[in-house]
Design a protein around this motif. Structure first.
Motif, mmCIF file in Angstrom:
data_model
loop_
_atom_site.group_PDB
_atom_site.id
_atom_site.type_symbol
_atom_site.label_atom_id
_atom_site.label_comp_id
_atom_site.label_asym_id
_atom_site.label_seq_id
_atom_site.Cartn_x
_atom_site.Cartn_y
_atom_site.Cartn_z
ATOM 1 N N GLY A 1 0.815 -1.211 0.000
ATOM 2 C CA GLY A 1 0.000 0.000 0.000
ATOM 3 C C GLY A 1 0.842 1.252 0.000
ATOM 4 O O GLY A 1 2.018 1.248 0.410
ATOM 5 N N GLY A 2 0.239 2.353 -0.436
ATOM 6 C CA GLY A 2 0.942 3.635 -0.465
ATOM 7 C C GLY A 2 0.947 4.305 0.896
ATOM 8 O O GLY A 2 0.035 4.136 1.702
ATOM 9 N N SER A 3 1.974 5.097 1.150
ATOM 10 C CA SER A 3 2.069 5.839 2.411
ATOM 11 C C SER A 3 1.612 7.281 2.185
ATOM 12 O O SER A 3 1.469 7.741 1.048
ATOM 13 N N ASP A 4 1.365 8.010 3.293
ATOM 14 C CA ASP A 4 1.036 9.431 3.167
ATOM 15 C C ASP A 4 2.261 10.296 3.429
ATOM 16 O O ASP A 4 2.147 11.512 3.597
ATOM 17 N N ASN A 5 3.448 9.653 3.448
ATOM 18 C CA ASN A 5 4.704 10.363 3.730
ATOM 19 C C ASN A 5 4.617 11.168 5.019
ATOM 20 O O ASN A 5 5.164 12.255 5.145
ATOM 21 N N PHE A 6 3.858 10.610 5.964
ATOM 22 C CA PHE A 6 3.735 11.157 7.312
ATOM 23 C C PHE A 6 3.179 12.571 7.314
ATOM 24 O O PHE A 6 3.556 13.419 8.110
ATOM 25 N N GLY A 7 2.245 12.819 6.397
ATOM 26 C CA GLY A 7 1.388 13.992 6.477
ATOM 27 C C GLY A 7 0.138 13.619 7.252
ATOM 28 O O GLY A 7 0.006 12.498 7.762
ATOM 29 N N PRO A 8 -0.833 14.504 7.342
ATOM 30 C CA PRO A 8 -2.066 14.200 8.090
ATOM 31 C C PRO A 8 -3.022 13.356 7.257
ATOM 32 O O PRO A 8 -4.040 13.835 6.758
ATOM 33 N N GLY A 9 -2.684 12.088 7.096
ATOM 34 C CA GLY A 9 -3.490 11.265 6.215
ATOM 35 C C GLY A 9 -3.556 9.819 6.634
ATOM 36 O O GLY A 9 -3.253 9.444 7.776
ATOM 37 N N VAL A 10 -3.928 8.961 5.654
ATOM 38 C CA VAL A 10 -4.181 7.540 5.875
ATOM 39 C C VAL A 10 -3.286 6.729 4.949
ATOM 40 O O VAL A 10 -3.144 7.068 3.766
ATOM 41 N N GLY A 11 -2.714 5.682 5.476
ATOM 42 C CA GLY A 11 -1.944 4.774 4.639
ATOM 43 C C GLY A 11 -2.866 3.804 3.918
ATOM 44 O O GLY A 11 -3.967 3.481 4.387
ATOM 45 N N GLY A 12 -2.442 3.330 2.759
ATOM 46 C CA GLY A 12 -3.250 2.403 1.984
ATOM 47 C C GLY A 12 -3.072 0.971 2.451
ATOM 48 O O GLY A 12 -2.002 0.570 2.927
ATOM 49 N N ALA A 13 -4.130 0.184 2.312
ATOM 50 C CA ALA A 13 -4.029 -1.238 2.626
ATOM 51 C C ALA A 13 -3.060 -1.915 1.670
ATOM 52 O O ALA A 13 -2.935 -1.524 0.502
ATOM 53 N N GLY A 14 -2.415 -2.955 2.156
ATOM 54 C CA GLY A 14 -1.584 -3.727 1.260
ATOM 55 C C GLY A 14 -2.409 -4.508 0.257
ATOM 56 O O GLY A 14 -2.080 -4.562 -0.923
ATOM 57 N N GLY A 15 -3.522 -5.087 0.698
ATOM 58 C CA GLY A 15 -4.330 -5.934 -0.171
ATOM 59 C C GLY A 15 -5.508 -5.221 -0.794
ATOM 60 O O GLY A 15 -5.483 -4.850 -1.960
ATOM 61 N N ILE A 16 -6.594 -5.009 -0.002
ATOM 62 C CA ILE A 16 -7.832 -4.413 -0.504
ATOM 63 C C ILE A 16 -8.196 -3.229 0.386
ATOM 64 O O ILE A 16 -8.304 -3.369 1.601
ATOM 65 N N HIS A 17 -8.425 -2.055 -0.236
ATOM 66 C CA HIS A 17 -8.791 -0.841 0.500
ATOM 67 C C HIS A 17 -10.158 -0.387 0.007
ATOM 68 O O HIS A 17 -10.360 -0.175 -1.192
ATOM 69 N N ALA A 18 -11.126 -0.233 0.929
ATOM 70 C CA ALA A 18 -12.490 0.154 0.578
ATOM 71 C C ALA A 18 -12.811 1.508 1.191
ATOM 72 O O ALA A 18 -12.561 1.734 2.376
ATOM 73 N N LEU A 19 -13.398 2.395 0.381
ATOM 74 C CA LEU A 19 -13.647 3.764 0.834
ATOM 75 C C LEU A 19 -15.077 4.022 1.284
ATOM 76 O O LEU A 19 -15.325 5.035 1.913
ATOM 77 N N GLY A 20 -16.052 3.173 0.947
ATOM 78 C CA GLY A 20 -17.379 3.537 1.406
ATOM 79 C C GLY A 20 -18.506 2.640 0.969
ATOM 80 O O GLY A 20 -19.610 2.737 1.497
ATOM 81 N N GLY A 21 -18.295 1.785 -0.007
ATOM 82 C CA GLY A 21 -19.367 0.912 -0.455
ATOM 83 C C GLY A 21 -19.402 -0.383 0.318
ATOM 84 O O GLY A 21 -18.658 -0.592 1.280
ATOM 85 N N ASP A 22 -20.293 -1.265 -0.105
ATOM 86 C CA ASP A 22 -20.382 -2.601 0.477
ATOM 87 C C ASP A 22 -19.521 -3.545 -0.353
ATOM 88 O O ASP A 22 -19.689 -3.652 -1.569
ATOM 89 N N VAL A 23 -18.625 -4.237 0.318
ATOM 90 C CA VAL A 23 -17.645 -5.088 -0.364
ATOM 91 C C VAL A 23 -17.828 -6.524 0.115
ATOM 92 O O VAL A 23 -17.891 -6.788 1.318
ATOM 93 N N MET A 24 -17.909 -7.452 -0.847
ATOM 94 C CA MET A 24 -17.995 -8.878 -0.535
ATOM 95 C C MET A 24 -16.742 -9.560 -1.046
ATOM 96 O O MET A 24 -16.420 -9.485 -2.235
ATOM 97 N N VAL A 25 -16.031 -10.228 -0.149
ATOM 98 C CA VAL A 25 -14.839 -11.005 -0.493
ATOM 99 C C VAL A 25 -15.127 -12.452 -0.129
ATOM 100 O O VAL A 25 -15.351 -12.771 1.043
ATOM 101 N N ILE A 26 -15.158 -13.330 -1.136
ATOM 102 C CA ILE A 26 -15.476 -14.730 -0.877
ATOM 103 C C ILE A 26 -14.480 -15.623 -1.607
ATOM 104 O O ILE A 26 -14.136 -15.378 -2.763
#
Length: 653
Positions: free
Chosen positions: A355-380
């Motif tokens: 996953g991507g980093s925020d370079n230590f700004g006021p943010g969020v690091g990305g997931a290594g595998g799957i990153h979800a921002l707001g919908g419904d996600v099904m992983v099976i």
């Protein structure tokens, strides 16, 4: 002359007229240039281009013809000489326009320096048409650059606007490689405010079907002060006008452009945008776009796949790296898959992504595998392993899955040896973010709560070597839930689910050695589709398929002159039991069919240690299977008269 005779004569004359209209125009034998052949063709004609290199920039308009290289793309090359798109397809043409067996190289799309003027694609530029592009190479092309409020041209293939065919452009059995998307450049008094072009394939306000295509080593264009997305590396969908599907394809080693000063979304390295169906693909070693500059950018580029609501099935998403955000960015993107809305991910391996980093700004690091921002996600039935989350000042990215909103459900899966990002706020190694994550029937490291979850080493074939298939001793065998939700039809290798007593956890359904044969120097290989595992114990088959079988004695113990291929049908789920006293004979003697040598039409060939038989499948009986075994009728066998291969179950679909 009777009325019937008149009708027959008129019909024959009409057929003759149609046949006469479908001419073949030869280049250079009859027409000196490819463009001359195109200009003299009419709808239905074929322009057949002999081997050679033709330095031309072609245009097709107003006619649905076939433009074909006589001996394929290795020998017939259209070189644009950096003087515009190699091929420009103008509006109004549908799938009956067939471009086949040609290489398109060294194109240079026209720049777009007026306000809102788009850059052209460098290789094949398609304007409001929906052609079929088959068995072509689109390589070493450059998209047009842009200035103010415009979109850079795709390096390889670019489509702008819907064509007449509702299924869109077809790209089949092609290679799109080593292309560069257009970038934004500074103009006097105007500044830089354009969007970089996609490196490989850009579908804008249109739709596409892609099959059996390699999209490799393309580079997206950079964006400055853009109001849109940075150029993706491999494939990008912008404002799609219909369904998009990518299947049996490889999107590998592509790199997105840089997002510079204010771009809201950096491009994905592999596939970006829309809600495509991604089926039986490999998305491997792509690099998402980095964020540089002084002002904030929402998100860096995902490594593998970024989509609004994608469906990802039976796909390898591995070793991709998301771009990093700058100190003023909002977040680093997911390394493997990054989704905005609802998504379904099934029978897929998401492994080794970063996953991507925020370079230590006021943010969020990305997931290594799957990153979800707001919908419904099904992983099976997925396997997520050895993914690395991105570091951040506020919230580090989780190793396997990171949820920022919506409902995230995981079932019948494996999450193992993923690592969260590094920063002041620790992240979960496997699953974290917002707590709306439901996990069940899953092997997850760290004892995550949920129905029938476990924390046991899944015993992959070779985790150190990144082979995440299951071994016979894996605790994940027969440990999943087959009732709800219904499992995907096939595992990641196109092999059937439900081989043993229950379905297995993860993307792989273990299915070797179920019908073991006599265990001697005799091997059966069977292929139905090119992506099959030739040694798999079970696979699907249907009418119209081709069954390609080989019986081999690897160490020359048995002579191919003694080889036979036998089969017997049975209701799926109730395979024949071995005959008492002959445990290697897996067929039902009462339903025995001699496939080869026998009465069925087949292709027969021999080698020093094996024999190959190829059959056309003429009939299909849903709910039934056919067990096949290879035999060597030889007195040197362990039982004195035959040796048997493993049995392969062919399930009629």
């Amino acid at each position: 002359m009777t009325r019937t005779t008149c009708l027959v004569v008129v019909l024959l004359m009409s057929i003759a007229q149609i046949a006469g209209a479908q001419a073949t125009l030869h280049v250079p034998a009859t027409y000196p240039t490819v463009q001359a052949g195109i200009d003299n063709a009419v709808t239905g004609d074929t322009v057949l281009v002999a081997p050679g290199t033709y330095f031309e920039n072609l245009t097709i308009q107003g006619k649905e013809i076939t433009l074909r290289g006589a001996h394929g793309p290795d020998f017939t090359i259209i070189d644009g000489n950096h003087n515009g798109p190699v091929l420009f397809i103008k509006p109004g043409l549908g799938r009956d326009l067939l471009i086949e067996g040609l290489t398109f190289r060294n194109g240079r799309g026209a720049d777009g320096f007026g306000f809102g003027v788009e850059g052209q694609a460098g290789g094949i530029y398609i304007h409001m048409s929906s052609p079929t592009i088959s068995k072509c190479y689109v390589i070493n092309n450059k998209g047009g650059d842009v200035g103010n409020q415009a979109l850079g041209g795709a390096g390889g293939i670019g489509a702008m606007g819907n064509g007449p065919d509702p299924e869109g452009i077809a790209i089949l059995n092609c290679i799109v490689a080593d292309n560069v998307g257009g970038t934004t450049i500074a103009l006097p008094g105007m500044g830089m405010n354009g969007q970089g072009g996609t490196g490989g394939v850009h579908i804008c306000e249109a739709n596409m079907y892609m099959r059996a295509t390699l999209v490799h080593n393309n580079l997206g264009g950079d964006s400055w002060y853009s109001t849109g997305v940075v150029g993706a590396g491999g494939i990008e969908f912008a404002m799609p006008r219909g369904p998009n599907k990518i299947e049996d394809s490889e999107i590998c080693y592509n790199t997105a452009g840089l997002a510079c000063d204010g771009t809201p979304q950096a491009g994905a390295g592999g596939i970006h945008g829309g809600s495509p169906d991604i089926l039986f693909c490999v998305v491997d070693n792509n690099q998402g776009g980095h964020v540089v500059g002084l002002t904030g950018v929402d998100t860096s580029g995902a490594g593998g796949i970024f989509g609004d609501a994608p469906k990802v099935m039976n796909t390898y998403v591995r070793n991709n790296t998301a771009g990093d955000s700058n100190a003023e960015g909002l977040r680093g993107a997911g390394g493997g898959i990054h989704v905005l809305g609802n998504a379904f991910i099934g029978s897929t391996m998401v492994t080794g992504n970063t996953g991507g980093s925020d370079n230590f700004g006021p943010g969020v690091g990305g997931a290594g595998g799957i990153h979800a921002l707001g919908g419904d996600v099904m992983v099976i039935h997925c396997t997520l392993a050895k993914n690395q989350g991105g570091g951040a000042l506020n919230v580090c990215g989780c190793g396997a899955v990171h949820n920022e909103g919506g409902i995230f459900c995981i079932e019948n899966s494996i999450l193992w040896n993923d690592v969260g990002g590094v920063g002041p706020t620790p992240a979960a190694n496997e699953a974290g973010g917002l707590p709306i994550i439901a996990i069940a029937f899953t092997d997850i490291k760290g004892n995550y709560p949920g129905v029938a979850n476990m924390d046991s080493d899944p015993l992959f074939v070779n985790e150190a070597g990144d082979d995440f298939h299951l071994t016979p001793a894996s605790p994940c065998l027969d440990a999943a839930n087959c009732l709800y939700p219904s499992p995907p039809h096939e595992d990641i290798d196109a092999e059937p689910r439900f081989i043993g007593l229950e379905v297995d956890m993860g993307a792989d359904e273990y299915n070797r050695g179920i019908f073991p044969g006599t265990g001697e120097d005799l091997v059966l290989e069977s292929l139905i589709h090119p992506f099959d595992d030739p040694l798999a114990s079970a696979k699907f088959i249907t009418a119209g398929d081709v069954l390609d079988t080989r019986v081999i004695s690897p160490f020359f113990t048995f002579s191919p002159t003694t080889f036979w291929l036998l089969g017997s049908p049975f209701p799926t789920g109730s395979p024949p039991a071995p005959i008492p006293g002959y445990p290697g004979f897996q067929l039902d003697p009462l339903g025995l069919i001699v496939l080869a040598p026998g009465p069925y039409p087949f292709f027969d060939s021999s080698s020093a240690n094996g024999r190959r038989w190829i059959f056309n499948v003429y009939a299909s009986i849903p709910g039934w299977s056919l067990m096949i075994q290879g035999f060597a009728l030889d007195s040197t066998a362990a039982n004195g008269w035959y040796a048997a291969t493993e049995g392969h179950e062919l399930r009629f679909d």
